[in-house]
Design an enzyme around this catalytic site. Structure first.
Site, PDB file in Angstrom:
ATOM      1  N   TYR A  87     -29.064 -23.133 -11.702  1.00 34.31           N
ATOM      2  CA  TYR A  87     -28.641 -23.719 -10.425  1.00 34.31           C
ATOM      3  C   TYR A  87     -27.948 -25.060 -10.679  1.00 34.31           C
ATOM      4  O   TYR A  87     -26.931 -25.374 -10.093  1.00 34.31           O
ATOM      5  CB  TYR A  87     -29.844 -23.918  -9.503  1.00 34.31           C
ATOM      6  CG  TYR A  87     -29.429 -24.327  -8.111  1.00 34.31           C
ATOM      7  CD1 TYR A  87     -29.162 -23.359  -7.152  1.00 34.31           C
ATOM      8  CD2 TYR A  87     -29.272 -25.671  -7.770  1.00 34.31           C
ATOM      9  CE1 TYR A  87     -28.753 -23.712  -5.879  1.00 34.31           C
ATOM     10  CE2 TYR A  87     -28.858 -26.033  -6.506  1.00 34.31           C
ATOM     11  CZ  TYR A  87     -28.603 -25.053  -5.553  1.00 34.31           C
ATOM     12  OH  TYR A  87     -28.184 -25.418  -4.308  1.00 34.31           O
ATOM     13  N   PHE A 139       1.019 -25.129   4.074  1.00 31.57           N
ATOM     14  CA  PHE A 139       0.446 -23.824   3.805  1.00 31.57           C
ATOM     15  C   PHE A 139      -0.485 -23.547   4.986  1.00 31.57           C
ATOM     16  O   PHE A 139      -1.033 -24.480   5.574  1.00 31.57           O
ATOM     17  CB  PHE A 139      -0.319 -23.817   2.469  1.00 31.57           C
ATOM     18  CG  PHE A 139      -0.837 -22.453   2.132  1.00 31.57           C
ATOM     19  CD1 PHE A 139       0.037 -21.452   1.744  1.00 31.57           C
ATOM     20  CD2 PHE A 139      -2.181 -22.147   2.252  1.00 31.57           C
ATOM     21  CE1 PHE A 139      -0.430 -20.174   1.479  1.00 31.57           C
ATOM     22  CE2 PHE A 139      -2.653 -20.879   1.982  1.00 31.57           C
ATOM     23  CZ  PHE A 139      -1.783 -19.879   1.597  1.00 31.57           C
ATOM     24  N   THR A 140      -0.654 -22.265   5.344  1.00 29.55           N
ATOM     25  CA  THR A 140      -1.397 -21.923   6.581  1.00 29.55           C
ATOM     26  C   THR A 140      -2.759 -22.620   6.685  1.00 29.55           C
ATOM     27  O   THR A 140      -3.044 -23.297   7.677  1.00 29.55           O
ATOM     28  CB  THR A 140      -1.612 -20.400   6.659  1.00 29.55           C
ATOM     29  OG1 THR A 140      -2.124 -19.956   5.405  1.00 29.55           O
ATOM     30  CG2 THR A 140      -0.313 -19.675   6.958  1.00 29.55           C
ATOM     31  N   ASP A 230      -1.371 -30.229  -4.128  1.00 30.27           N
ATOM     32  CA  ASP A 230      -1.924 -28.875  -4.039  1.00 30.27           C
ATOM     33  C   ASP A 230      -1.409 -28.113  -5.255  1.00 30.27           C
ATOM     34  O   ASP A 230      -0.233 -27.770  -5.352  1.00 30.27           O
ATOM     35  CB  ASP A 230      -1.471 -28.202  -2.736  1.00 30.27           C
ATOM     36  CG  ASP A 230      -2.031 -26.789  -2.570  1.00 30.27           C
ATOM     37  OD1 ASP A 230      -2.405 -26.171  -3.586  1.00 30.27           O
ATOM     38  OD2 ASP A 230      -2.074 -26.301  -1.423  1.00 30.27           O
ATOM     39  N   LYS A 273      -5.471 -18.323  -7.515  1.00 31.83           N
ATOM     40  CA  LYS A 273      -4.077 -18.279  -7.956  1.00 31.83           C
ATOM     41  C   LYS A 273      -3.961 -18.770  -9.397  1.00 31.83           C
ATOM     42  O   LYS A 273      -3.397 -18.115 -10.249  1.00 31.83           O
ATOM     43  CB  LYS A 273      -3.190 -19.173  -7.088  1.00 31.83           C
ATOM     44  CG  LYS A 273      -3.536 -19.231  -5.618  1.00 31.83           C
ATOM     45  CD  LYS A 273      -3.073 -18.021  -4.843  1.00 31.83           C
ATOM     46  CE  LYS A 273      -3.591 -17.985  -3.416  1.00 31.83           C
ATOM     47  NZ  LYS A 273      -3.137 -19.044  -2.573  1.00 31.83           N
ATOM     48  N   ARG A 396       5.719 -13.254   6.298  1.00 30.40           N
ATOM     49  CA  ARG A 396       5.664 -14.713   6.308  1.00 30.40           C
ATOM     50  C   ARG A 396       6.774 -15.177   7.238  1.00 30.40           C
ATOM     51  O   ARG A 396       7.837 -15.578   6.838  1.00 30.40           O
ATOM     52  CB  ARG A 396       5.851 -15.289   4.898  1.00 30.40           C
ATOM     53  CG  ARG A 396       4.722 -15.008   3.949  1.00 30.40           C
ATOM     54  CD  ARG A 396       3.564 -15.993   4.030  1.00 30.40           C
ATOM     55  NE  ARG A 396       2.550 -15.694   5.024  1.00 30.40           N
ATOM     56  CZ  ARG A 396       1.283 -16.093   4.934  1.00 30.40           C
ATOM     57  NH1 ARG A 396       0.858 -16.764   3.913  1.00 30.40           N
ATOM     58  NH2 ARG A 396       0.431 -15.828   5.889  1.00 30.40           N
ATOM     59  N   PHE A 462      -2.268 -13.724  12.034  1.00 32.25           N
ATOM     60  CA  PHE A 462      -1.654 -12.782  11.092  1.00 32.25           C
ATOM     61  C   PHE A 462      -2.687 -11.987  10.305  1.00 32.25           C
ATOM     62  O   PHE A 462      -2.420 -10.893   9.849  1.00 32.25           O
ATOM     63  CB  PHE A 462      -0.688 -13.506  10.130  1.00 32.25           C
ATOM     64  CG  PHE A 462      -1.340 -14.544   9.261  1.00 32.25           C
ATOM     65  CD1 PHE A 462      -1.446 -15.855   9.703  1.00 32.25           C
ATOM     66  CD2 PHE A 462      -1.831 -14.224   8.006  1.00 32.25           C
ATOM     67  CE1 PHE A 462      -2.050 -16.818   8.895  1.00 32.25           C
ATOM     68  CE2 PHE A 462      -2.434 -15.175   7.196  1.00 32.25           C
ATOM     69  CZ  PHE A 462      -2.542 -16.482   7.649  1.00 32.25           C
TER      70      PHE A 462
HETATM   71  C1  LIG Z   1      -3.813 -19.848  -1.571  1.00 34.40           C
HETATM   72  C2  LIG Z   1      -3.462 -21.215  -1.328  1.00 34.40           C
HETATM   73  C3  LIG Z   1      -4.363 -22.096  -0.732  1.00 34.40           C
HETATM   74  C4  LIG Z   1      -5.731 -21.649  -0.265  1.00 34.40           C
HETATM   75  O1  LIG Z   1      -6.528 -21.142  -1.296  1.00 34.40           O
HETATM   76  P1  LIG Z   1      -7.655 -20.035  -1.045  1.00 34.40           P
HETATM   77  O2  LIG Z   1      -8.350 -19.899  -2.362  1.00 34.40           O
HETATM   78  O3  LIG Z   1      -6.978 -18.783  -0.610  1.00 34.40           O
HETATM   79  O4  LIG Z   1      -8.567 -20.549   0.010  1.00 34.40           O
HETATM   80  C5  LIG Z   1      -3.960 -23.400  -0.555  1.00 34.40           C
HETATM   81  N1  LIG Z   1      -2.729 -23.811  -0.929  1.00 34.40           N
HETATM   82  C6  LIG Z   1      -1.836 -22.990  -1.490  1.00 34.40           C
HETATM   83  C7  LIG Z   1      -0.497 -23.497  -1.893  1.00 34.40           C
HETATM   84  C8  LIG Z   1      -2.157 -21.658  -1.718  1.00 34.40           C
HETATM   85  O5  LIG Z   1      -1.246 -20.842  -2.275  1.00 34.40           O
END
Ligand SMILES: *Cc1c(COP(=O)(O)O)cnc(C)c1O
Length: 489
Positions: A87, A139-140, A230, A273, A396, A462
């Site tokens: 843990y 980003f969304t 990011d 990613k 998109r 979406f």
């Molecule tokens: C995918 C993504 C996120 C969010 O990440 P999740 O692991 O899906 O929550 C944030 N910023 C960018 C640029 C992304 O491509």
């Protein structure tokens, strides 16, 4: 390995063909389903013409996203077996911290369960009601987290960013003049931070340059404003910098990553990613910032040494981060994307250029220029393409946007069908199939019509929204497919 004319790492072929080559072998495979078009028709109707709601039983090539779908390496899988389940204070976490130091050159690290969790914690800590957050593009999930905390985002991309046809190497750059204007207009104390997104996702995986980030950094520093990076798609951005920014031609990916991350005060990422696993994290060299963010981790994510991830994922993430430094790995997806973009461009299909990271982006507004934007051309194209090919892409465009206070659609700047190219997942013949079916659809584009919602969630619609065709166009498309392809799948 040699470098082709535009710098992509291809092996030169005697035939002169400019095609990418897989620099890995496939040792574990997964069977795919290619079902008849009539069955796909049923599937897309059931999914409300929303590709997010399809099950993979009906999908042939899943190009929905690169999120959590990149192929893992043998070393990543092997690392999961030595996971030190604890843990607190797990050795697996120590290895992850070490990988962050090596790949990102950051001393402090906070693990989270995925990228948006990092956004939650950063927004919660630094965004106050009335704040403004300038960025190269949203980003969304980023936008949603900033707005929930009372902030307003400003997208200050350059004029080149939204041009579909372009040769600009860095369409993800932030417009420095606009940044200065925002600071002047709102005052530096209202600017919570400036956000730079690597390989800007929603405008086609387009990178920014280090020269641009240096300028951002300088302006921000002059006004005492933080820079947040990011880094979800940072490997590809670093690759493009090496290819396209002369100063960095002879630098290693690691040196480029350190340079980029060194220009930010806080760096966060989605490991879905970056390193083909779940999870994510926040990294910094600023102790004060680290301390401000730290306390939220046990509250929202989990203990400091697992942050909501399984320990196996922590191990695989550490290995994946180090693999991001390997050019033959990080270039794989961009070189396949480049191949498909060049083919589509040659066939006259409107595609975003230059090729970016992440995937291939089709300009649905142009592809289906007869479909009004209020009938969601990008959504219609995503559904039609799945119908004729079994390839699942992602809308998109306006569907990925939201309605305004009056309940009217906010039309997207650009209507895109995104075909993600997860790393080391597809072969060249599969990419050729995807290109071929899209070519056929382009020839028959006049048969495709629009969509309208019949079930519309108020947030992130979406993901779960359901739509129906405004005319019986899918039936016509199926009939034409049968006429042209006979009983082919
Ligand atoms: C995918 C993504 C996120 C969010 O990440 P999740 O692991 O899906 O929550 C944030 N910023 C960018 C640029 C992304 O491509």
């Amino acid at each position: 390995m040699s470098t082709s004319s535009n710098g992509s790492p291809t092996v030169k072929f005697f035939s002169g063909e400019d095609i990418p080559l897989e620099l890995h072998k496939v040792r574990i495979v997964q069977k795919l389903n290619l079902i008849p078009i009539e069955e796909r028709h049923k599937a897309i109707v059931e999914a409300g013409f929303n590709t997010f709601l399809l099950t993979t039983k009906t999908v042939f090539l899943d190009m929905l996203t690169d999120s959590g779908t990149n192929a893992m390496s043998d070393n990543q899988v092997a690392s999961m077996l030595r996971a030190d389940d604890a843990y607190a204070g797990s050795q697996s976490y120590m290895r992850l911290e070490e990988a962050i130091r090596e790949a990102f050159n950051c001393r402090y690290f906070l693990p989270v369960h995925q990228g948006r969790a990092a956004e939650n914690i950063i927004s919660k800590t630094f965004v106050k009601a009335g704040d403004v957050i300038p960025m190269n593009y949203h980003f969304t999930t980023t936008k949603a987290h900033i707005e929930i905390n009372g902030g307003t985002i400003f997208e200050i991309y350059t004029d080149e960013a939204l041009k579909v046809k372009s040769t600009h190497p860095f369409k993800g750059n932030l417009d420095i003049g606009k940044l200065k204007d925002i600071i002047k207009k709102y005052g530096a104390d209202k600017v919570a931070y400036v956000r730079m997104e690597a390989s800007t996702n929603l405008i086609g995986g387009q990178p920014f340059s280090i020269a641009n980030m240096r300028e951002v950094r300088q302006v921000a520093r002059e006004h005492g404003i933080m820079v947040v990076l990011d880094a979800s798609l940072i490997g590809e951005n670093a690759w493009f910098i090496k290819q396209r920014e002369p100063e960095f031609r002879d630098r290693s990916i690691k040196e480029i990553l350190h340079e980029m991350i060194g220009l930010a005060d806080v760096t966060y990422f989605s490991s879905r990613k970056v390193s083909s696993t779940r999870g994510g994290g926040i990294a910094t060299n600023n102790e004060e910032i680290y301390k401000k963010l730290k306390d939220w981790i046990p509250l929202y994510e989990g203990f400091y040494t697992y942050g909501g991830m399984s320990i196996r994922e922590v191990e695989a993430m550490a290995v994946g981060l180090i693999e991001t430094l390997d050019e033959s790995i990080i270039s794989q997806s961009p070189s396949f994307i480049r191949y498909m973009v060049n083919e589509l461009d040659r066939l006259g299909i409107p595609v975003v250029t230059p090729a970016g990271g992440l995937g291939v982006h089709i300009d649905a507004g142009q592809f289906l220029s007869h479909v009004p934007q209020t009938e969601y051309p990008a959504g219609a194209l995503a559904a039609a393409y799945f119908l004729v090919s079994g390839v699942r892409g992602m809308e998109r465009g306006t569907i990925s946007s939201v309605r305004d206070a009056q309940g009217k659609d906010v039309l997207a700047d650009i209507e895109l069908l995104r075909l993600a190219m997860p790393r080391r997942v597809f072969t060249l013949s599969q990419v050729k199939y995807a290109t071929d079916r899209l070519h056929w659809l382009f020839q028959n584009r006049h048969l495709v019509g629009g969509l309208r919602f019949y079930e519309e969630p108020p947030v992130l619609r979406f993901f779960g929204g359901k739509l129906e065709p405004t005319t019986p166009w899918p039936e016509k498309l199926v009939a034409k497919f049968r006429a042209d392809f006979g009983n082919s799948l």
